[in-house]
Design a protein around this motif. Structure first.
Motif, PDB file in Angstrom:
ATOM      1  N   GLU A   5     -15.206  -2.503  -2.180  1.00  0.00           N
ATOM      2  CA  GLU A   5     -14.164  -2.115  -2.459  1.00  0.00           C
ATOM      3  C   GLU A   5     -13.148  -2.174  -1.059  1.00  0.00           C
ATOM      4  O   GLU A   5     -12.206  -1.760  -1.620  1.00  0.00           O
ATOM      5  CB  GLU A   5     -14.527  -0.561  -2.425  1.00  0.00           C
ATOM      6  CG  GLU A   5     -13.730   0.895  -2.992  1.00  0.00           C
ATOM      7  CD  GLU A   5     -13.998   1.860  -3.431  1.00  0.00           C
ATOM      8  OE1 GLU A   5     -13.305   2.213  -3.773  1.00  0.00           O
ATOM      9  OE2 GLU A   5     -15.164   2.146  -3.118  1.00  0.00           O
ATOM     10  N   VAL A   6     -13.829  -1.879   0.094  1.00  0.00           N
ATOM     11  CA  VAL A   6     -12.643  -1.276   1.243  1.00  0.00           C
ATOM     12  C   VAL A   6     -12.018  -3.619   1.877  1.00  0.00           C
ATOM     13  O   VAL A   6     -10.191  -3.251   1.130  1.00  0.00           O
ATOM     14  CB  VAL A   6     -13.520  -1.719   2.198  1.00  0.00           C
ATOM     15  CG1 VAL A   6     -12.312  -1.792   3.414  1.00  0.00           C
ATOM     16  CG2 VAL A   6     -14.567   0.102   2.615  1.00  0.00           C
ATOM     17  N   ALA A   7     -13.146  -4.183   0.528  1.00  0.00           N
ATOM     18  CA  ALA A   7     -11.960  -5.754   0.970  1.00  0.00           C
ATOM     19  C   ALA A   7     -10.815  -5.366   0.272  1.00  0.00           C
ATOM     20  O   ALA A   7      -9.971  -5.763   0.824  1.00  0.00           O
ATOM     21  CB  ALA A   7     -13.077  -6.813   0.341  1.00  0.00           C
ATOM     22  N   ARG A   8     -11.273  -4.559  -1.156  1.00  0.00           N
ATOM     23  CA  ARG A   8      -9.965  -4.609  -2.716  1.00  0.00           C
ATOM     24  C   ARG A   8      -8.661  -3.690  -1.858  1.00  0.00           C
ATOM     25  O   ARG A   8      -7.732  -4.225  -2.044  1.00  0.00           O
ATOM     26  CB  ARG A   8     -11.077  -4.654  -3.595  1.00  0.00           C
ATOM     27  CG  ARG A   8      -9.472  -3.984  -4.464  1.00  0.00           C
ATOM     28  CD  ARG A   8     -10.288  -3.664  -6.172  1.00  0.00           C
ATOM     29  NE  ARG A   8      -8.738  -3.714  -6.526  1.00  0.00           N
ATOM     30  CZ  ARG A   8      -7.948  -2.474  -7.125  1.00  0.00           C
ATOM     31  NH1 ARG A   8      -7.863  -1.706  -5.925  1.00  0.00           N
ATOM     32  NH2 ARG A   8      -6.932  -2.744  -7.929  1.00  0.00           N
ATOM     33  N   ASN A   9      -9.189  -3.115  -1.292  1.00  0.00           N
ATOM     34  CA  ASN A   9      -7.971  -1.923  -1.428  1.00  0.00           C
ATOM     35  C   ASN A   9      -7.751  -2.117  -0.228  1.00  0.00           C
ATOM     36  O   ASN A   9      -6.518  -2.605  -0.025  1.00  0.00           O
ATOM     37  CB  ASN A   9      -8.944  -0.271  -0.632  1.00  0.00           C
ATOM     38  CG  ASN A   9      -9.212   0.048  -1.518  1.00  0.00           C
ATOM     39  OD1 ASN A   9      -9.500   0.202  -2.939  1.00  0.00           O
ATOM     40  ND2 ASN A   9     -10.195   1.598  -1.032  1.00  0.00           N
ATOM     41  N   ALA A  10      -7.528  -3.246   0.950  1.00  0.00           N
ATOM     42  CA  ALA A  10      -6.679  -3.843   1.955  1.00  0.00           C
ATOM     43  C   ALA A  10      -5.897  -5.041   1.454  1.00  0.00           C
ATOM     44  O   ALA A  10      -5.139  -5.166   2.291  1.00  0.00           O
ATOM     45  CB  ALA A  10      -7.703  -4.261   2.937  1.00  0.00           C
ATOM     46  N   ARG A  11      -6.551  -5.515   0.545  1.00  0.00           N
ATOM     47  CA  ARG A  11      -5.691  -6.895  -0.043  1.00  0.00           C
ATOM     48  C   ARG A  11      -4.835  -6.081  -0.979  1.00  0.00           C
ATOM     49  O   ARG A  11      -3.384  -6.819  -0.979  1.00  0.00           O
ATOM     50  CB  ARG A  11      -6.716  -7.610  -1.162  1.00  0.00           C
ATOM     51  CG  ARG A  11      -5.887  -8.139  -1.841  1.00  0.00           C
ATOM     52  CD  ARG A  11      -6.769  -9.417  -2.507  1.00  0.00           C
ATOM     53  NE  ARG A  11      -7.929  -8.873  -3.750  1.00  0.00           N
ATOM     54  CZ  ARG A  11      -9.143  -8.552  -3.138  1.00  0.00           C
ATOM     55  NH1 ARG A  11      -9.795  -8.966  -2.564  1.00  0.00           N
ATOM     56  NH2 ARG A  11      -9.691  -7.699  -5.150  1.00  0.00           N
ATOM     57  N   MET A  12      -5.207  -5.147  -1.902  1.00  0.00           N
ATOM     58  CA  MET A  12      -4.479  -4.691  -2.594  1.00  0.00           C
ATOM     59  C   MET A  12      -2.971  -3.490  -1.914  1.00  0.00           C
ATOM     60  O   MET A  12      -2.176  -3.556  -2.410  1.00  0.00           O
ATOM     61  CB  MET A  12      -4.347  -3.154  -3.507  1.00  0.00           C
ATOM     62  CG  MET A  12      -6.099  -3.869  -4.635  1.00  0.00           C
ATOM     63  SD  MET A  12      -4.899  -5.864  -5.558  1.00  0.00           S
ATOM     64  CE  MET A  12      -3.602  -5.063  -6.265  1.00  0.00           C
ATOM     65  N   GLY A  13      -3.973  -2.929  -0.963  1.00  0.00           N
ATOM     66  CA  GLY A  13      -2.022  -2.665   0.264  1.00  0.00           C
ATOM     67  C   GLY A  13      -1.383  -2.941   0.763  1.00  0.00           C
ATOM     68  O   GLY A  13      -0.360  -2.535   0.941  1.00  0.00           O
ATOM     69  N   PHE A  14      -2.276  -4.378   1.207  1.00  0.00           N
ATOM     70  CA  PHE A  14      -0.872  -5.891   2.070  1.00  0.00           C
ATOM     71  C   PHE A  14      -0.583  -6.016   0.744  1.00  0.00           C
ATOM     72  O   PHE A  14       1.320  -6.577   1.028  1.00  0.00           O
ATOM     73  CB  PHE A  14      -1.514  -6.796   2.266  1.00  0.00           C
ATOM     74  CG  PHE A  14      -1.425  -7.978   2.496  1.00  0.00           C
ATOM     75  CD1 PHE A  14      -0.407  -8.244   3.592  1.00  0.00           C
ATOM     76  CD2 PHE A  14      -1.174  -8.958   2.062  1.00  0.00           C
ATOM     77  CE1 PHE A  14       0.729  -9.381   3.870  1.00  0.00           C
ATOM     78  CE2 PHE A  14      -0.815 -10.166   2.312  1.00  0.00           C
ATOM     79  CZ  PHE A  14      -0.162 -10.246   3.235  1.00  0.00           C
ATOM     80  N   LEU A  15      -0.459  -5.911  -0.459  1.00  0.00           N
ATOM     81  CA  LEU A  15       0.452  -6.752  -1.194  1.00  0.00           C
ATOM     82  C   LEU A  15       1.810  -6.039  -1.606  1.00  0.00           C
ATOM     83  O   LEU A  15       2.891  -6.127  -1.979  1.00  0.00           O
ATOM     84  CB  LEU A  15      -0.289  -7.003  -2.793  1.00  0.00           C
ATOM     85  CG  LEU A  15      -1.276  -8.817  -2.251  1.00  0.00           C
ATOM     86  CD1 LEU A  15      -2.791  -8.727  -4.191  1.00  0.00           C
ATOM     87  CD2 LEU A  15      -0.945 -10.189  -2.515  1.00  0.00           C
ATOM     88  N   PHE A  16       0.860  -4.339  -1.534  1.00  0.00           N
ATOM     89  CA  PHE A  16       2.217  -3.794  -2.169  1.00  0.00           C
ATOM     90  C   PHE A  16       3.090  -3.126  -1.069  1.00  0.00           C
ATOM     91  O   PHE A  16       3.801  -3.633  -1.044  1.00  0.00           O
ATOM     92  CB  PHE A  16       1.297  -2.408  -2.657  1.00  0.00           C
ATOM     93  CG  PHE A  16       0.421  -2.196  -3.510  1.00  0.00           C
ATOM     94  CD1 PHE A  16       0.675  -2.885  -4.272  1.00  0.00           C
ATOM     95  CD2 PHE A  16      -0.342  -0.914  -4.112  1.00  0.00           C
ATOM     96  CE1 PHE A  16      -0.197  -3.199  -5.687  1.00  0.00           C
ATOM     97  CE2 PHE A  16      -1.994  -1.063  -4.843  1.00  0.00           C
ATOM     98  CZ  PHE A  16      -0.800  -1.818  -5.248  1.00  0.00           C
ATOM     99  N   ARG A  17       2.392  -3.663  -0.122  1.00  0.00           N
ATOM    100  CA  ARG A  17       3.845  -3.651   1.023  1.00  0.00           C
ATOM    101  C   ARG A  17       4.470  -4.647   1.093  1.00  0.00           C
ATOM    102  O   ARG A  17       5.875  -3.995   1.753  1.00  0.00           O
ATOM    103  CB  ARG A  17       2.987  -3.595   2.593  1.00  0.00           C
ATOM    104  CG  ARG A  17       1.986  -1.717   3.113  1.00  0.00           C
ATOM    105  CD  ARG A  17       1.767  -2.237   4.687  1.00  0.00           C
ATOM    106  NE  ARG A  17       1.028  -3.098   4.801  1.00  0.00           N
ATOM    107  CZ  ARG A  17      -0.647  -3.100   4.632  1.00  0.00           C
ATOM    108  NH1 ARG A  17      -1.344  -1.832   3.893  1.00  0.00           N
ATOM    109  NH2 ARG A  17      -1.429  -4.576   5.036  1.00  0.00           N
ATOM    110  N   VAL A  18       3.904  -5.477   1.119  1.00  0.00           N
ATOM    111  CA  VAL A  18       4.978  -7.159   0.930  1.00  0.00           C
ATOM    112  C   VAL A  18       5.838  -7.071  -0.121  1.00  0.00           C
ATOM    113  O   VAL A  18       7.269  -7.066  -0.384  1.00  0.00           O
ATOM    114  CB  VAL A  18       4.391  -8.323   0.904  1.00  0.00           C
ATOM    115  CG1 VAL A  18       4.959  -9.431   0.744  1.00  0.00           C
ATOM    116  CG2 VAL A  18       3.515  -8.384   2.463  1.00  0.00           C
ATOM    117  N   ALA A  19       5.361  -6.132  -1.316  1.00  0.00           N
ATOM    118  CA  ALA A  19       6.439  -6.125  -2.629  1.00  0.00           C
ATOM    119  C   ALA A  19       6.913  -5.206  -2.315  1.00  0.00           C
ATOM    120  O   ALA A  19       8.491  -5.764  -2.989  1.00  0.00           O
ATOM    121  CB  ALA A  19       5.306  -5.031  -3.752  1.00  0.00           C
TER     122      ALA A  19
END
Length: 323
Positions: free
Chosen positions: A99-113
Motif C-alpha cells: 500500500e505504501v509503495a502504491r501511494n508513493a507511486r500514485m502521489g508522484f504521478l499526481f504531482r507530475v500530472a
C-alpha cells in the motif's frame, strides 16, 4: 496485431481525446515499456502529447539502473521525462509495503500530472493483471465494485487514469517487445512468492488453468467487464441521489432507498469527504448500517484516514477528524 488491439481498447472505452497530454508511468518493466512504444506509435493519429514519469522506489540495490534505463529510453524517443527517488522501505514503517509503495507511486504521478497539466495518466496494467486482481479480491472478499477489477479508466483524486493495455495479454506484450528487439528491465521480485499477487500469478492461476479451466483468465476478465458495466450504471444513479443528499444525509430519505443504493451512497459520500474509498471494508459499511438502524443519536463511527460519521436526529453527518 497488438497495435490494433490497443487502438480498439482506446476507442471502446474512450480513453483519450484528440490533443490530450498523456503522462505515462514507466517503471522500465515490460508492460510500461510496451505501453510507451504503443502510445508513441498512436500519438500522431490521436494527436497526443506524451510525457514520461519514473519513480525509483529504492526497494532493490540496483533500482537506480531502472531510472537510468528509462532516462536513456526517453532521450532515444525524444520524449520529456520526470524522475524522482523515494525510499519506500523507510515509509513502510507507517503501513503495509504494497500500500505504501502504491501511494508513493500514485502521489508522484499526481504531482507530475499537475505540474505538466496532463489530461490523462496512462498505466500499463494488462489482461493478466486484471485476472489476478479479480481473483485476489474474490479471495479477500469483495462486492460488485471489487469484481469490476481494474477499470479501463477511472478518476482518482481528480486525476483521470487510463489503462490502454487492459485487454492485451502479457504474452502478446512480451512477443511484441521481442519482435521490436526491445529489452525491458526485469524485476526479479515478481518471480518470488513473497507478495499475495505473486502467489496468485505464479501458483494459483497455473493450477486453475491446469486442473479447472484453461480459460480462467478470460472468464475472470469477462466477469470484470460485466461487473464494471453494472457498477457504472448503479453508480450513475447513486450520484444523482447523492446530489440531493450531499455530505449531510437525510436519514428519512436514505432509508427509502434500496439497500444496494444505500451502500453506494455511503461509499460515494465517504469518497467525497476522503477523496477515495481505499481501506474501506465491508465491515465498515456494516458498522455504518448498524449506526443508522440501531445506535442512539450522537453515536459516532470512526473510519480509516481520519473520517468520522455521527448520527443526529434527522441526519447522518460525515466529517474529517482533527489530527
Amino acid at each position: 496485431m497488438i497495435l490494433d488491439k490497443v487502438k480498439n481498447t482506446i476507442r471502446k472505452f474512450k480513453l483519450v481525446n484528440k490533443g490530450d497530454k498523456v503522462l505515462i508511468g514507466v517503471s522500465g518493466g515490460p508492460d510500461s515499456v510496451a505501453l510507451l512504444y504503443l502510445l508513441r506509435a498512436l500519438a500522431k493519429e490521436f494527436k497526443l502529447k506524451l510525457h514520461i514519469a519514473h519513480l525509483d522506489h529504492m526497494l532493490r540495490k540496483d533500482s537506480y539502473k531502472d531510472k537510468e534505463f528509462v532516462e536513456r529510453l526517453a532521450h532515444r524517443l525524444k520524449i520529456a521525462v520526470t524522475t524522482t527517488r523515494i525510499n519506500v522501505k523507510e515509509l513502510t514503517k507507517r503501513g503495509s509495503g504494497e500500500e505504501v509503495a502504491r501511494n508513493a507511486r500514485m502521489g508522484f504521478l499526481f504531482r507530475v500530472a499537475k505540474e505538466i497539466k496532463a489530461d490523462k495518466i496512462a498505466l500499463g496494467h494488462n489482461f493478466d493483471d486484471q485476472a489476478e486482481t479479480v481473483l485476489m479480491r474474490i479471495l479477500r472478499g469483495t462486492g460488485l465494485y471489487g469484481l469490476a477489477g481494474i477499470l479501463p479508466k477511472r478518476k482518482i483524486s481528480g486525476y483521470k487514469i487510463i489503462r490502454p493495455l487492459i485487454e492485451t495479454r502479457r504474452l502478446d506484450i512480451e512477443n511484441y517487445l521481442k519482435r521490436k528487439k526491445i529489452r525491458p528491465r526485469i524485476d526479479a521480485s515478481n518471480l518470488e512468492d513473497v507478495y499475495f499477487r505473486n502467489k496468485i500469478r505464479n501458483r494459483l492461476i497455473p493450477l486453475l488453468e491446469k486442473e479447472y479451466n484453461k480459460n480462467i483468465k478470460s472468464v475472470l476478465n469477462n466477469m470484470a467487464e460485466s461487473a464494471g458495466y453494472d457498477y457504472d450504471y448503479l453508480i450513475r444513479i447513486a450520484k444523482r441521489v447523492l446530489k440531493r443528499l450531499s455530505t449531510k444525509i437525510n436519514l428519512d430519505k436514505f432509508l427509502r432507498l434500496y439497500p444496494a443504493m444505500q451502500r453506494l451512497v455511503l461509499r460515494l459520500t465517504i469518497a467525497k469527504v476522503k477523496g477515495d474509498t481505499r481501506r474501506l471494508t465491508f465491515q465498515h459499511i456494516r458498522e455504518l448500517e448498524d449506526l443508522i438502524l440501531n445506535r442512539p443519536v450522537n453515536s459516532v463511527v470512526d473510519l480509516p484516514k481520519g473520517i468520522s460519521v455521527i448520527k443526529k436526529q434527522k441526519y447522518l453527518v460525515f466529517f474529517c477528524r482533527k489530527r
